[in-house]
Design a protein around this motif. Structure first.
Motif, PDB file in Angstrom:
ATOM      1  N   PRO A 265       0.689  -1.200  -0.037  1.00 12.20           N
ATOM      2  CA  PRO A 265       0.117   0.050   0.015  1.00 12.20           C
ATOM      3  C   PRO A 265       0.964   1.351   0.092  1.00 12.20           C
ATOM      4  CG  PRO A 265      -0.782  -1.454   1.454  1.00 12.20           C
ATOM      5  CD  PRO A 265       0.358  -2.103   1.286  1.00 12.20           C
ATOM      6  N   GLY A 266       0.363   2.403  -0.909  1.00 12.41           N
ATOM      7  CA  GLY A 266       1.236   3.474  -0.884  1.00 12.41           C
ATOM      8  C   GLY A 266       2.277   3.552  -1.989  1.00 12.41           C
ATOM      9  N   VAL A 267       2.743   2.641  -2.586  1.00 12.36           N
ATOM     10  CA  VAL A 267       3.638   2.198  -3.351  1.00 12.36           C
ATOM     11  C   VAL A 267       3.332   2.048  -4.992  1.00 12.36           C
ATOM     12  CG1 VAL A 267       5.869   1.060  -4.250  1.00 12.36           C
ATOM     13  CG2 VAL A 267       5.342   1.179  -1.802  1.00 12.36           C
ATOM     14  N   PHE A 268       3.304   2.488  -5.796  1.00 16.04           N
ATOM     15  CA  PHE A 268       2.744   2.666  -7.206  1.00 16.04           C
ATOM     16  C   PHE A 268       3.967   2.479  -8.265  1.00 16.04           C
ATOM     17  CE2 PHE A 268      -0.155   4.787  -4.743  1.00 16.04           C
ATOM     18  CZ  PHE A 268      -1.469   4.474  -5.273  1.00 16.04           C
ATOM     19  N   ALA A 269       3.568   1.786  -9.221  1.00 19.81           N
ATOM     20  CA  ALA A 269       4.795   1.436 -10.318  1.00 19.81           C
ATOM     21  C   ALA A 269       4.307   1.683 -11.698  1.00 19.81           C
ATOM     22  CB  ALA A 269       5.327  -0.028 -10.104  1.00 19.81           C
ATOM     23  N   ALA A 270       5.093   2.184 -12.538  1.00 18.93           N
ATOM     24  CA  ALA A 270       4.586   2.464 -13.851  1.00 18.93           C
ATOM     25  C   ALA A 270       5.887   2.238 -14.850  1.00 18.93           C
ATOM     26  CB  ALA A 270       4.023   3.731 -13.864  1.00 18.93           C
ATOM     27  N   GLY A 271       5.545   2.227 -15.902  1.00 18.86           N
ATOM     28  CA  GLY A 271       6.563   2.178 -17.158  1.00 18.86           C
ATOM     29  C   GLY A 271       7.028   0.719 -17.281  1.00 18.86           C
ATOM     30  N   ASP A 272       8.238   0.717 -17.944  1.00 23.81           N
ATOM     31  CA  ASP A 272       8.902  -0.625 -18.401  1.00 23.81           C
ATOM     32  C   ASP A 272       9.147  -1.584 -17.350  1.00 23.81           C
ATOM     33  OD1 ASP A 272       8.786   0.716 -20.832  1.00 23.81           O
ATOM     34  OD2 ASP A 272      11.145   0.459 -20.990  1.00 23.81           O
ATOM     35  N   ALA A 273       9.147  -1.028 -15.953  1.00 28.26           N
ATOM     36  CA  ALA A 273       9.518  -2.039 -14.759  1.00 28.26           C
ATOM     37  C   ALA A 273       8.236  -2.720 -14.321  1.00 28.26           C
ATOM     38  CB  ALA A 273      10.202  -1.193 -13.723  1.00 28.26           C
ATOM     39  N   ALA A 274       7.113  -2.069 -15.082  1.00 33.89           N
ATOM     40  CA  ALA A 274       5.786  -2.893 -14.365  1.00 33.89           C
ATOM     41  C   ALA A 274       4.800  -3.104 -15.567  1.00 33.89           C
ATOM     42  CB  ALA A 274       5.166  -1.571 -13.637  1.00 33.89           C
ATOM     43  N   MET A 275       5.358  -3.102 -16.804  1.00 34.61           N
ATOM     44  CA  MET A 275       4.628  -3.876 -17.926  1.00 34.61           C
ATOM     45  C   MET A 275       5.382  -4.512 -18.971  1.00 34.61           C
ATOM     46  SD  MET A 275       3.709  -0.161 -19.722  1.00 34.61           S
ATOM     47  CE  MET A 275       4.984   0.739 -20.831  1.00 34.61           C
ATOM     48  N   MET A 276       4.677  -5.435 -19.526  1.00 31.89           N
ATOM     49  CA  MET A 276       5.263  -6.425 -20.485  1.00 31.89           C
ATOM     50  C   MET A 276       5.618  -5.769 -21.844  1.00 31.89           C
ATOM     51  SD  MET A 276       4.304 -10.362 -21.678  1.00 31.89           S
ATOM     52  CE  MET A 276       4.465 -10.663 -20.238  1.00 31.89           C
ATOM     53  N   PHE A 277       4.890  -4.820 -22.425  1.00 31.05           N
ATOM     54  CA  PHE A 277       5.015  -4.241 -23.543  1.00 31.05           C
ATOM     55  C   PHE A 277       5.940  -2.916 -23.351  1.00 31.05           C
ATOM     56  CE2 PHE A 277       1.497  -7.135 -24.284  1.00 31.05           C
ATOM     57  CZ  PHE A 277       1.987  -7.937 -25.139  1.00 31.05           C
ATOM     58  N   HIS A 278       7.050  -2.689 -24.090  1.00 32.19           N
ATOM     59  CA  HIS A 278       7.632  -1.614 -23.868  1.00 32.19           C
ATOM     60  C   HIS A 278       7.722  -0.842 -25.162  1.00 32.19           C
ATOM     61  CE1 HIS A 278      10.273  -4.205 -20.942  1.00 32.19           C
ATOM     62  NE2 HIS A 278       9.123  -3.783 -20.343  1.00 32.19           N
ATOM     63  N   ASN A 279       7.291   0.685 -24.601  1.00 28.55           N
ATOM     64  CA  ASN A 279       6.926   1.642 -25.809  1.00 28.55           C
ATOM     65  C   ASN A 279       6.569   3.002 -25.140  1.00 28.55           C
ATOM     66  OD1 ASN A 279       4.893   3.372 -27.306  1.00 28.55           O
ATOM     67  ND2 ASN A 279       5.402   1.947 -29.003  1.00 28.55           N
ATOM     68  N   ALA A 280       7.368   3.916 -25.741  1.00 30.26           N
ATOM     69  CA  ALA A 280       7.308   5.297 -25.005  1.00 30.26           C
ATOM     70  C   ALA A 280       5.817   5.854 -24.717  1.00 30.26           C
ATOM     71  CB  ALA A 280       7.955   6.272 -25.817  1.00 30.26           C
ATOM     72  N   THR A 281       5.138   5.645 -25.631  1.00 34.32           N
ATOM     73  CA  THR A 281       3.674   6.069 -25.594  1.00 34.32           C
ATOM     74  C   THR A 281       2.770   5.287 -24.442  1.00 34.32           C
ATOM     75  OG1 THR A 281       3.387   6.593 -27.923  1.00 34.32           O
ATOM     76  CG2 THR A 281       1.507   6.278 -26.631  1.00 34.32           C
ATOM     77  N   MET A 282       3.161   4.125 -24.309  1.00 38.43           N
ATOM     78  CA  MET A 282       2.514   3.156 -23.121  1.00 38.43           C
ATOM     79  C   MET A 282       3.077   3.469 -22.009  1.00 38.43           C
ATOM     80  SD  MET A 282       1.769  -0.408 -25.083  1.00 38.43           S
ATOM     81  CE  MET A 282       3.167  -0.909 -26.002  1.00 38.43           C
ATOM     82  N   ALA A 283       4.403   3.906 -21.975  1.00 39.92           N
ATOM     83  CA  ALA A 283       5.082   4.058 -20.579  1.00 39.92           C
ATOM     84  C   ALA A 283       4.512   5.305 -20.039  1.00 39.92           C
ATOM     85  CB  ALA A 283       6.671   4.138 -20.913  1.00 39.92           C
ATOM     86  N   SER A 284       4.294   6.499 -20.854  1.00 46.37           N
ATOM     87  CA  SER A 284       3.343   7.722 -20.641  1.00 46.37           C
ATOM     88  C   SER A 284       2.242   7.501 -20.249  1.00 46.37           C
ATOM     89  CB  SER A 284       3.694   8.599 -21.911  1.00 46.37           C
ATOM     90  OG  SER A 284       3.182   9.795 -21.338  1.00 46.37           O
ATOM     91  N   ALA A 285       1.412   6.624 -20.829  1.00 47.00           N
ATOM     92  CA  ALA A 285       0.130   6.368 -20.157  1.00 47.00           C
ATOM     93  C   ALA A 285      -0.020   5.605 -19.017  1.00 47.00           C
ATOM     94  CB  ALA A 285      -0.595   5.578 -21.564  1.00 47.00           C
ATOM     95  N   ASP A 286       1.077   4.505 -18.900  1.00 51.23           N
ATOM     96  CA  ASP A 286       0.945   3.934 -17.580  1.00 51.23           C
ATOM     97  C   ASP A 286       1.332   4.984 -16.383  1.00 51.23           C
ATOM     98  OD1 ASP A 286       0.714   1.286 -17.078  1.00 51.23           O
ATOM     99  OD2 ASP A 286       2.865   1.139 -16.434  1.00 51.23           O
ATOM    100  N   GLY A 287       2.239   5.851 -16.760  1.00 48.06           N
ATOM    101  CA  GLY A 287       2.708   6.904 -15.751  1.00 48.06           C
ATOM    102  C   GLY A 287       1.423   7.907 -15.486  1.00 48.06           C
TER     103      GLY A 287
END
Length: 302
Positions: A265-287
Motif C-alpha cells: 500500500p502506498g507504492v505505485f509502479a509504472a513504465g517498463d518496470a511494471a508492464m510487459m510491452f515496452h513503448n514510450a507512448t505506453m510508458a507515458s500512459a502508464d505513468g
C-alpha cells in the motif's frame, strides 16, 4: 522536506505521473539519474504529436513543463534505499549521501536495463542499427534486409511479425529450436532461417550495420537487426520495499493492479518496470494512470 509523492525515475512514465500529481496540487519530487533506456535512439517514433523527436529532447521539454508548477521539484541523483517509516509513509536515501527524503507515497518509474548477448558489435549499435521495437523503428528500415535475433521460445512469431517491414531472416545463433511446423510457417511468410552461431556484427561505423560474421567465417549482408534482450529491473527499490515481482516474458516485472498500485500500500509502479510491452507512448500512459491513482489514494485513503 516531506512530499506528498516521490517519483523515482524521470523519463516518460515518471514525468507523466508527476505531471498529474502537480496538477492535483500535491507536492511531488522527482529523482532521476539522467540515463533513460531510450537515450541511445536518435528519434522516438509513434508518440502522439512527437513523431521523430529525439527522446532526450522530449524528456527535457516534459521536465521543464512539470517543474513550471511550483509544487514540483527535481533532484538529479539515484535513490539508494527506501523503507517504510513509522508515520505510514516512506523514507529514501540518495547515493552519495545527503539528507534523506520522506514522502507519503511513492511511484516507482525507474525502468529496466537491457542485457545483451555476448556478440561483438551489438552494444555499440543499440538504438541505431540494432533495434528493439518494429513499431518504434520499423518504418525507418522498411524494405531493407532485416535480421531477428531473439533467443526466446516466441522468436518465430516475432520474425513473422517483423517480416511486415522488410526481407527478414531469423538468426538462431546456434540454437536450432525450430520444429518443422514452425519452419513451414516461417517459409510461408518468406522468412529465411540462419542456424549458424554469430561471431560479430560488422559495419562501416560503430552505429551502422552492413552484415553478420559467423563463427565459421561466413558473412551475410544485413541492414538492421531486431533484438529483444532480456531485461532486469534498474533498481532494487521494489524488492527493498517488499513489492511482489513477477517473471514477465523478457524479465522481472513489478506486480501492480489495474490502478498501478503494487502489493505494498502506498507504492505505485509504472513504465517498463511494471508492464510487459515496452513503448514510450505506453510508458507515458502508464505513468498517467499511476499519478491519478496515487492522487485518488491520497483522497480516499487507499
Amino acid at each position: 522536506m516531506h512530499y506528498d509523492a516521490l517519483v523515482v525515475g524521470g523519463s516518460f512514465a515518471g514525468l507523466s505521473a508527476a505531471l498529474q500529481l502537480a496538477r492535483a496540487r500535491k507536492t511531488v519530487c522527482i529523482v532521476d539519474a539522467g540515463a533513460p533506456r531510450n537515450r541511445f535512439a536518435a528519434a522516438s517514433h509513434g508518440f502522439f504529436g512527437q513523431d521523430g523527436t529525439p527522446p532526450l529532447k522530449m524528456i527535457a521539454d516534459a521536465r521543464a513543463k512539470v517543474l513550471a508548477y511550483p509544487n514540483a521539484s527535481f533532484i538529479e541523483g539515484r535513490v539508494a534505499e527506501a523503507q517504510a517509516d513509522r508515520a505510514g509513509g516512506f523514507t529514501v536515501s540518495l547515493e552519495g549521501g545527503g539528507a534523506p527524503l520522506s514522502a507519503s507515497r511513492i511511484v516507482l518509474a525507474f525502468g529496466v536495463e537491457d542485457g545483451f548477448p555476448q556478440i561483438e558489435g551489438v552494444r555499440e549499435r543499440w538504438g541505431q542499427s540494432v533495434l528493439h521495437c518494429p513499431y518504434c523503428h520499423g518504418y525507418e528500415v522498411s524494405g531493407r534486409r532485416l535480421g531477428i535475433l531473439i533467443e526466446r521460445p516466441h522468436a518465430p512469431e516475432h520474425a513473422i511479425l517483423f517480416a511486415e517491414w522488410g526481407s527478414a531472416t531469423l538468426f538462431l545463433n546456434g540454437n536450432n529450436t525450430v520444429d518443422e511446423e514452425t519452419r513451414a510457417r516461417l517459409q510461408a511468410r518468406g522468412v529465411a532461417i540462419e542456424p549458424g552461431r554469430i561471431a560479430a556484427l560488422e559495419g562501416p561505423s560503430p552505429a551502422e550495420l552492413s552484415g553478420i560474421r559467423f563463427a565459421d567465417g561466413r558473412r551475410v549482408p544485413l541492414d538492421a537487426m531486431f533484438l529483444v534482450p532480456r531485461t532486469r529491473l534498474a533498481s532494487p527499490l521494489a524488492e527493498q520495499l517488499g513489492c511482489a515481482i513477477d517473471e514477465g516474458g523478457f524479465g522481472p516485472l513489478i506486480r501492480t493492479d489495474a490502478m498501478k498500485m503494487t502489493t505494498v500500500p502506498g507504492v505505485f509502479a509504472a513504465g517498463d518496470a511494471a508492464m510487459m510491452f515496452h513503448n514510450a507512448t505506453m510508458a507515458s500512459a502508464d505513468g498517467v494512470m499511476a499519478g491519478i491513482s496515487l492522487h485518488r489514494a491520497s483522497v480516499f485513503g487507499h
